[in-house]
Design a protein around this motif. Structure first.
Motif, short mmCIF file in Angstrom:
data_model
loop_
_atom_site.label_atom_id
_atom_site.label_comp_id
_atom_site.label_asym_id
_atom_site.label_seq_id
_atom_site.Cartn_x
_atom_site.Cartn_y
_atom_site.Cartn_z
N LEU A 64 0.97 -1.12 -0.27
CA LEU A 64 -0.02 0.05 -0.04
C LEU A 64 0.90 1.06 0.01
CD1 LEU A 64 -2.98 0.82 0.24
CD2 LEU A 64 -2.48 1.14 2.56
N ALA A 65 2.12 1.22 0.84
CA ALA A 65 2.87 2.31 0.79
C ALA A 65 3.52 2.79 -0.58
CB ALA A 65 3.92 2.25 1.99
N VAL A 66 3.87 1.70 -1.23
CA VAL A 66 4.61 1.66 -2.43
C VAL A 66 3.64 2.50 -3.43
CG1 VAL A 66 5.58 0.11 -4.34
CG2 VAL A 66 6.02 -0.16 -2.11
N ASN A 67 2.17 1.94 -3.60
CA ASN A 67 1.19 2.33 -4.17
C ASN A 67 0.99 3.86 -4.07
OD1 ASN A 67 -0.57 2.07 -6.41
ND2 ASN A 67 -2.23 2.50 -4.90
N GLU A 68 1.14 4.33 -2.71
CA GLU A 68 0.86 5.76 -2.42
C GLU A 68 2.13 6.86 -3.00
OE1 GLU A 68 -1.46 5.93 -0.98
OE2 GLU A 68 -2.15 4.91 0.89
N LEU A 69 3.36 5.78 -3.04
CA LEU A 69 4.49 6.82 -3.65
C LEU A 69 4.30 6.89 -5.21
CD1 LEU A 69 7.36 5.18 -1.69
CD2 LEU A 69 6.64 7.56 -1.30
N TYR A 70 3.53 5.68 -5.78
CA TYR A 70 3.47 6.04 -7.10
C TYR A 70 2.53 6.70 -7.43
CZ TYR A 70 1.48 3.71 -11.64
OH TYR A 70 0.78 3.46 -12.68
N GLY A 71 1.28 6.70 -6.69
CA GLY A 71 0.20 7.72 -7.08
C GLY A 71 0.72 9.14 -6.94
N SER A 72 1.49 9.55 -5.71
CA SER A 72 1.68 10.85 -5.48
C SER A 72 2.61 11.43 -6.73
CB SER A 72 2.01 10.93 -4.15
OG SER A 72 3.14 10.16 -3.89
N VAL A 102 -2.41 7.67 -12.92
CA VAL A 102 -3.48 8.27 -11.94
C VAL A 102 -4.59 6.95 -11.87
CG1 VAL A 102 -5.40 9.87 -11.63
CG2 VAL A 102 -3.12 10.54 -12.06
N HIS A 103 -4.98 6.54 -13.12
CA HIS A 103 -6.16 5.58 -12.75
C HIS A 103 -5.49 4.16 -12.39
CE1 HIS A 103 -9.57 7.30 -15.00
NE2 HIS A 103 -8.62 8.10 -15.45
N THR A 104 -4.55 3.76 -12.69
CA THR A 104 -3.89 2.53 -12.20
C THR A 104 -3.76 2.61 -10.73
OG1 THR A 104 -1.81 2.75 -12.98
CG2 THR A 104 -2.93 1.57 -14.37
N PHE A 105 -3.27 3.84 -10.12
CA PHE A 105 -3.20 4.00 -8.82
C PHE A 105 -4.22 3.81 -7.84
CE2 PHE A 105 -4.15 7.42 -5.77
CZ PHE A 105 -3.51 6.97 -4.69
N LEU A 271 -9.44 21.48 -4.24
CA LEU A 271 -9.19 20.68 -3.12
C LEU A 271 -10.17 19.11 -3.41
CD1 LEU A 271 -8.55 19.65 -0.11
CD2 LEU A 271 -10.70 20.66 0.70
N LEU A 272 -11.37 19.26 -3.98
CA LEU A 272 -12.13 18.01 -4.26
C LEU A 272 -11.17 17.23 -5.44
CD1 LEU A 272 -15.59 19.47 -4.23
CD2 LEU A 272 -14.68 18.31 -2.69
N SER A 273 -10.93 17.91 -6.25
CA SER A 273 -10.17 17.53 -7.43
C SER A 273 -8.81 16.53 -7.18
CB SER A 273 -10.02 18.08 -8.57
OG SER A 273 -8.93 19.10 -8.30
N LEU A 274 -8.14 17.06 -5.96
CA LEU A 274 -6.97 16.38 -5.68
C LEU A 274 -6.99 15.49 -4.43
CD1 LEU A 274 -4.49 19.51 -5.89
CD2 LEU A 274 -4.94 17.62 -7.43
N TYR A 275 -8.19 15.33 -3.93
CA TYR A 275 -8.39 14.71 -2.68
C TYR A 275 -7.97 13.24 -2.54
CZ TYR A 275 -10.10 13.18 2.03
OH TYR A 275 -10.20 12.65 3.16
N PHE A 276 -8.44 12.42 -3.66
CA PHE A 276 -7.95 11.14 -3.63
C PHE A 276 -6.49 10.90 -4.17
CE2 PHE A 276 -8.17 11.02 -8.15
CZ PHE A 276 -8.02 9.85 -8.88
N LEU A 277 -6.03 12.02 -4.82
CA LEU A 277 -4.46 11.79 -4.96
C LEU A 277 -3.45 12.12 -3.93
CD1 LEU A 277 -4.80 12.65 -8.54
CD2 LEU A 277 -3.92 10.48 -7.92
N ILE A 278 -4.22 12.99 -2.88
CA ILE A 278 -3.10 13.54 -2.04
C ILE A 278 -3.26 12.94 -0.52
CG2 ILE A 278 -2.63 15.49 -0.66
CD1 ILE A 278 -2.75 17.40 -3.23
#
Length: 313
Positions: A64-72, A102-105, A271-278
């Motif tokens: 999960l942490a690796v994926n967080e780094l990938y998405g951000s 973004v989508h695969t994250f 904020l709404l558009s960036l929430y799920f990526l941040i």
């Protein structure tokens, strides 16, 4: 018919709202990105160094942490660059790469959370068989968590890659698939149908796994003594908070993308558009680090050991 021309770049129009506050936005997002990197790298390091944490639950947490780094990383470096750029322009090829990332994250995040719910189900409902069951399945689950989103979304994204584009303005600070499809010069009915089917395909199995796992966990809690109920609830709390955090981000993205948000202020829409990526990459390490006693203890032990080594040198 729209005039078809070769489009090689797009303008990200939402950056123009930052013009008066560029230094502030740049500083905020830079600090957020650095915190995300530090938090998730530290979490991975603690799990890697402490052999007592080499268990299925923490292996999944590490993924999960690796994926967080990938998405951000798919978002924030480009975001920082475009804040400083006077053009706020992105090439077609980089836009496509960002869409894929973004989508695969997002799909991988949900898939990992679903697998983690299954892990909690096995741990609480079959505690004596937990290590035997998860040790046999952990490698297959990890392969599934990463290949299923990557190969699955690529199959859908091929339809988008073949589209010709007329428009050049994307009303967001990053590229996303449905906004790119809206700029196509041709009929996109098939792409839209495939997109809707893919949403069901990439959320259905995970939702079934989560509801199945927690329905059985809830049944066990109801039938158990109060002390066992508290222990089960405490074990599941970080995971439930992570799911809620992710779901809030997805809800914001759906609301902003599918409904009229013109009445909202620029800062609120951003904020709404960036929430799920941040916020999932930012908060999940803290949720697990503070809520999980084992990680908390190993974290302080690891750094006290390092501080002693520094003092000795």
């Amino acid at each position: 018919m729209k005039n078809v021309s070769v489009v090689t770049s797009f303008y990200l129009s939402e950056y123009y709202g930052m013009e008066d506050l560029k230094p502030i936005y740049f500083s905020i997002f830079l600090i957020i990105y650095l915190i995300i990197i530090v938090e998730n790298v530290l979490l991975i390091e603690v799990i890697h160094h402490e052999k007592s944490l080499h268990e299925p639950m923490y292996v999944l947490l590490c993924n999960l942490a690796v994926n967080e780094l990938y998405g951000s990383t798919a978002l924030l470096p480009a975001l920082l660059f475009n804040i400083l750029s006077p053009l706020h322009e992105i090439s077609l090829s980089f836009c496509q790469v960002q869409i894929f990332a973004v989508h695969t994250f997002a799909i991988t995040e949900f898939t990992i959370l679903a697998v983690m719910s299954y892990d909690r189900y096995v741990a609480i409902c079959h505690p004596l068989s937990y290590h035997a069951i998860m040790s046999q399945r952990i490698v297959k689950l990890i392969v599934f968590m990463w290949l299923y989103p990557m190969l699955g979304f690529l199959t859908v994204f091929i339809f988008t890659l073949m589209l010709p584009y007329c428009g050049r303005t994307i009303e967001k600070v990053y590229c996303i698939n449905y906004l790119l499809v809206k700029l196509a010069c041709t009929d996109t009915s098939l792409v839209n149908i495939v997109g809707l089917l893919s949403v069901v395909l990439y959320t259905g199995p995970q939702l079934i796994m989560i509801f199945y796992s927690y329905s059985h966990i809830l049944r066990i809690c109801i039938l158990s003594f109060s002390k066992s109920k508290f222990k089960a609830f405490r074990t599941c709390t970080p995971h439930l908070l992570a799911i809620v955090n992710y779901s809030i981000g997805c809800f914001f993205e759906i609301v902003q993308g599918r409904f009229d948000s013109s009445h909202l202020s620029y800062h609120t829409k951003l904020l709404l558009s960036l929430y799920f990526l941040i916020f999932p990459p930012l908060l999940n390490p803290t949720i697990y680090g503070l809520s999980t006693q084992f990680i908390r203890k190993r974290f302080f032990r690891l750094f006290s050991r390092k501080s002693r080594q520094v003092q000795m040198t």
